[in-house]
Design a protein around this motif. Structure first.
Motif, PDB file in Angstrom:
ATOM      1  N   SER A  22       0.848  -1.191   0.000  1.00  0.00           N
ATOM      2  CA  SER A  22       0.000   0.000   0.000  1.00  0.00           C
ATOM      3  C   SER A  22       0.882   1.238   0.000  1.00  0.00           C
ATOM      4  O   SER A  22       2.061   1.174   0.356  1.00  0.00           O
ATOM      5  CB  SER A  22      -0.917   0.018   1.226  1.00  0.00           C
ATOM      6  OG  SER A  22      -0.164   0.155   2.410  1.00  0.00           O
ATOM      7  N   CYS A  48      -7.875  -4.510  -4.640  1.00  0.00           N
ATOM      8  CA  CYS A  48      -7.279  -3.173  -4.724  1.00  0.00           C
ATOM      9  C   CYS A  48      -8.349  -2.135  -4.406  1.00  0.00           C
ATOM     10  O   CYS A  48      -9.482  -2.254  -4.852  1.00  0.00           O
ATOM     11  CB  CYS A  48      -6.748  -2.900  -6.127  1.00  0.00           C
ATOM     12  SG  CYS A  48      -5.324  -3.872  -6.576  1.00  0.00           S
ATOM     13  N   ARG A  56     -13.834   3.296   1.628  1.00  0.00           N
ATOM     14  CA  ARG A  56     -12.947   2.365   0.935  1.00  0.00           C
ATOM     15  C   ARG A  56     -13.666   1.966  -0.344  1.00  0.00           C
ATOM     16  O   ARG A  56     -14.750   1.399  -0.296  1.00  0.00           O
ATOM     17  CB  ARG A  56     -12.679   1.155   1.804  1.00  0.00           C
ATOM     18  CG  ARG A  56     -11.837   0.108   1.130  1.00  0.00           C
ATOM     19  CD  ARG A  56     -11.767  -1.146   1.937  1.00  0.00           C
ATOM     20  NE  ARG A  56     -10.646  -1.046   2.855  1.00  0.00           N
ATOM     21  CZ  ARG A  56     -10.211  -2.056   3.594  1.00  0.00           C
ATOM     22  NH1 ARG A  56     -10.829  -3.221   3.555  1.00  0.00           N
ATOM     23  NH2 ARG A  56      -9.182  -1.903   4.382  1.00  0.00           N
ATOM     24  N   ARG A  75      -4.962   6.750   0.896  1.00  0.00           N
ATOM     25  CA  ARG A  75      -3.925   5.810   0.481  1.00  0.00           C
ATOM     26  C   ARG A  75      -4.529   4.851  -0.529  1.00  0.00           C
ATOM     27  O   ARG A  75      -5.742   4.781  -0.699  1.00  0.00           O
ATOM     28  CB  ARG A  75      -3.334   5.049   1.650  1.00  0.00           C
ATOM     29  CG  ARG A  75      -4.273   4.032   2.260  1.00  0.00           C
ATOM     30  CD  ARG A  75      -3.602   3.289   3.377  1.00  0.00           C
ATOM     31  NE  ARG A  75      -4.498   2.262   3.915  1.00  0.00           N
ATOM     32  CZ  ARG A  75      -4.095   1.226   4.594  1.00  0.00           C
ATOM     33  NH1 ARG A  75      -2.813   1.065   4.857  1.00  0.00           N
ATOM     34  NH2 ARG A  75      -4.964   0.348   5.051  1.00  0.00           N
ATOM     35  N   VAL A  77      -4.358   0.703  -1.725  1.00  0.00           N
ATOM     36  CA  VAL A  77      -3.969  -0.616  -1.217  1.00  0.00           C
ATOM     37  C   VAL A  77      -4.146  -1.661  -2.309  1.00  0.00           C
ATOM     38  O   VAL A  77      -5.160  -1.655  -3.006  1.00  0.00           O
ATOM     39  CB  VAL A  77      -4.837  -1.002   0.011  1.00  0.00           C
ATOM     40  CG1 VAL A  77      -4.505  -2.404   0.490  1.00  0.00           C
ATOM     41  CG2 VAL A  77      -4.667   0.009   1.120  1.00  0.00           C
ATOM     42  N   ASN A  78      -3.160  -2.525  -2.464  1.00  0.00           N
ATOM     43  CA  ASN A  78      -3.286  -3.701  -3.308  1.00  0.00           C
ATOM     44  C   ASN A  78      -3.153  -4.917  -2.397  1.00  0.00           C
ATOM     45  O   ASN A  78      -2.054  -5.350  -2.085  1.00  0.00           O
ATOM     46  CB  ASN A  78      -2.211  -3.738  -4.405  1.00  0.00           C
ATOM     47  CG  ASN A  78      -2.302  -4.992  -5.259  1.00  0.00           C
ATOM     48  OD1 ASN A  78      -3.170  -5.837  -5.059  1.00  0.00           O
ATOM     49  ND2 ASN A  78      -1.394  -5.112  -6.204  1.00  0.00           N
TER      50      ASN A  78
END
Length: 82
Positions: A22, A48, A56, A75, A77-78
């Motif tokens: 991330s 992701c 989110r 941010r 995120v994967n």
């Protein structure tokens, strides 16, 4: 579309986020500044997502584009395996 939306893009970049990683929590501009980015996912997976303090969202790579306010803490995120 970009010009019709009264946007004046100044740069472009491609970001590749490794599997199970991330970005750091950050903001790209002060909170009192209007700052947006146009995100166009090219390759992604269901793990992701773009995250803020209160949301989110997964952005599928289906040709859609997304305006993201980057003057807020966020941010990327994967959580996938690729």
């Amino acid at each position: 579309f970009i010009r019709e939306s009264n946007l004046n893009p100044s740069r472009a970049r491609i970001i590749c986020l490794s599997a199970n990683s991330s970005s750091m929590w950050h903001r790209d501009a002060p909170t009192d500044t209007y700052a947006v980015r146009l995100h166009i996912p090219i390759f992604t997976n269901e793990h992701c997502f773009f995250e803020t303090e209160s949301e989110r969202d997964h952005m599928p790579a289906d040709g859609s584009c997304y305006f993201v306010h980057v003057n807020r803490i966020h941010r990327v995120v994967n959580g996938g395996d690729r």
